[in-house]
Design an enzyme around this catalytic site. Structure first.
Site, PDB file in Angstrom:
ATOM      1  CE1 TYR A   1      -3.588  -2.552   0.760  1.00  0.00           C
ATOM      2  CE2 TYR A   1      -4.647  -0.431   1.095  1.00  0.00           C
ATOM      3  CZ  TYR A   1      -4.733  -1.787   0.863  1.00  0.00           C
ATOM      4  OH  TYR A   1      -5.961  -2.372   0.753  1.00  0.00           O
TER       5      TYR A   1
ATOM      6  CE  LYS B   1       1.737 -17.613  -1.915  1.00  0.00           C
ATOM      7  NZ  LYS B   1       0.776 -18.734  -1.992  1.00  0.00           N
TER       8      LYS B   1
ATOM      9  CG  ASP C   1      -2.185 -20.216  -0.522  1.00  0.00           C
ATOM     10  OD1 ASP C   1      -1.646 -20.139   0.604  1.00  0.00           O
ATOM     11  OD2 ASP C   1      -1.681 -20.873  -1.461  1.00  0.00           O
TER      12      ASP C   1
ATOM     13  CG  ASP D   1      -8.117  -4.537   1.735  1.00  0.00           C
ATOM     14  OD1 ASP D   1      -9.061  -3.998   2.354  1.00  0.00           O
ATOM     15  OD2 ASP D   1      -8.042  -4.575   0.491  1.00  0.00           O
TER      16      ASP D   1
ATOM     17  CG  ASP E   1     -13.776  -6.793   2.526  1.00  0.00           C
ATOM     18  OD1 ASP E   1     -13.507  -5.990   3.445  1.00  0.00           O
ATOM     19  OD2 ASP E   1     -14.299  -6.453   1.442  1.00  0.00           O
TER      20      ASP E   1
HETATM   21  C1  IPM Z   1     -10.429  -0.899   3.929  1.00  0.00           C
HETATM   22  C2  IPM Z   1     -10.668  -0.347   2.558  1.00  0.00           C
HETATM   23  C3  IPM Z   1      -9.492   0.568   2.209  1.00  0.00           C
HETATM   24  C4  IPM Z   1      -8.253  -0.279   2.176  1.00  0.00           C
HETATM   25  C5  IPM Z   1      -9.654   1.371   0.906  1.00  0.00           C
HETATM   26  C6  IPM Z   1     -10.922   2.197   0.905  1.00  0.00           C
HETATM   27  C7  IPM Z   1      -8.472   2.258   0.661  1.00  0.00           C
HETATM   28  O1  IPM Z   1     -10.832  -1.360   1.640  1.00  0.00           O
HETATM   29  O2  IPM Z   1     -10.328  -0.100   4.878  1.00  0.00           O
HETATM   30  O3  IPM Z   1     -10.356  -2.111   4.067  1.00  0.00           O
HETATM   31  O4  IPM Z   1      -7.935  -0.906   1.156  1.00  0.00           O
HETATM   32  O5  IPM Z   1      -7.575  -0.328   3.188  1.00  0.00           O
HETATM   33 MG    MG Z   2     -10.921  -3.309   2.508  1.00  0.00          MG
END
Ligand code: IPM
Ligand code: MG
Length: 355
Positions: free
Chosen positions: A135, A190, A222, A246, A250
């Site tokens: 990032y 990884k 993975d 990230d 999710d």
């Molecule tokens: C998160 C989001 C952010 C990230 C984006 C909006 C930059 O997906 O906070 O997980 O990738 O960190």
């Molecule tokens: Mg995210």
């Protein structure tokens, strides 16, 4: 206690309004100031993170953040895109430790896409390093050059990097968090392919020697992605880098039924923090009053706990959220037959009433 309130874009304004409402009934001396961020700030000031917003955030004890982003900004040069606001805040405030709990509320077991027995009682904590990795490594590509020096690129890259001190400090955060839980840390890497994550693995192992009471295991990313849907309860604390964190957070969030339920905290070394729902700005449902404000309300609870030292108030909010779920109130994302469907505002009102 000074709180910078940054609602941002899309559903951000709707959900943050509900969290502010909840904070206001606690009877605490909270001073809240609101500012623009993301696409909203770009429209008004030509920049997603204006100096004034950054200053407000830096001077506050905590930041309550909604969400940023909209597809309509996809063609902007990258430094002007809404997402740069959240990345800028993380970097400028040094918010390296991101806590993303994935807790399955008893009443929502049926809202998950996984079998109830796999997720009932689930309580895992993903700790994502937030200011390093790919990032923030050197990027190059078509949307970076604002000076026209790199138009129409045939090649693009982003550099993945971590330094030993960066890994050490997030590892300490993970081991210390695990001590207050089930005393297990899974470090996700990884290392079989990437040098960056060989260093990660070595350093986490080294730090782990200072925590003999915490069990440490290592898992390739993975495999971790697979284990999260196969046997999620095997995890307690998961610590990983910015990019893997990230993605895995999710994935973990959906185990619980809805990403609309999950709060997050991003802390720096001084416990100053930014608190935001784990979900995004959801422009497709913005303005419809159907977004789930609970992730943001629970983020406000985390803010009271971690940055404002108000554990009791944090617990009161969490209990109120459980109470409204027990009453059967559900926003669209967690609705199922036999429950009562409510709007964003009605959900916020119900939490206030429960308090
Ligand atoms: C998160 C989001 C952010 C990230 C984006 C909006 C930059 O997906 O906070 O997980 O990738 O960190
Ligand atoms: Mg995210």
């Amino acid at each position: 206690m000074k709180i910078a309130v940054l609602p941002g874009d899309g559903i951000g304004t709707e959900i943050v309004a509900e969290a502010v409402k909840v904070l206001n009934v606690l009877g605490l001396p909270l001073e809240m100031e609101t500012a623009l961020v993301g696409g909203a700030a770009y429209e008004a000031h030509g920049h997603p993170l204006p100096e004034s917003t950054l200053k407000l955030a830096k001077e506050a004890d905590a930041v309550l953040f909604g969400a940023v982003g909209d597809w309509k900004y996809d063609t902007l040069d990258r430094p002007l895109r809404p997402e740069q606001a959240i990345l800028g805040l993380r970097k400028n405030l040094g918010l390296f430790a991101n806590f993303r709990p994935a807790i399955c509320y008893e009443q929502l077991v049926g809202a998950s896409s996984l079998k109830p027995e796999l997720i009932a009682g689930l309580d895992i904590l993903i700790i994502r390093e937030l200011t390093g990795d790919i990032y923030f490594g050197q990027p190059r590509g078509r949307r970076i050059a604002t000076d026209g020096h790199f138009p129409g690129a045939e090649e693009a890259y982003d550099t993945m990097r971590y330094s030993k001190p960066e890994i050490e400090r997030i590892a300490h955060v993970a081991f210390q968090a695990a001590r207050k839980r089930s005393k297990r840390v899974t470090s996700v890497d990884k290392a079989n392919v990437l040098e960056t994550f060989q260093l990660w693995k070595d350093v986490v192992t080294e730090v782990g020697q200072q925590y003999p009471d915490v069990a440490l295991d290592h898992m390739y990313v993975d495999n971790a992605a697979m284990q999260l849907v196969k046997a999620p309860k095997r995890f307690d604390v998961v610590v990983t880098g910015n990019m893997f964190g990230d993605i895995l957070s999710d994935e973990a969030s959906m185990l619980t039924g809805s990403i609309g339920m999950l709060p997050s905290a991003s802390l720096n070394a001084a416990n100053q923090g930014l608190y935001e729902p784990s979900h995004g700005s959801a422009p497709d449902i913005a303005g419809k009053g159907i977004a789930n404000p609970l992730a943001t309300i629970l983020s406000a609870a985390m803010m009271l706990r971690f940055s404002l030292n108000q554990e009791e108030a944090a617990q009161r909010i969490e209990a109120a959220v459980k109470a409204v779920l027990a009453q059967g109130l559900r926003t669209a994302d967690i609705y199922s037959e036999g429950t009562t469907r409510v709007s964003t505002r009605e959900m916020g009102d119900a939490v206030v009433k429960a308090l």
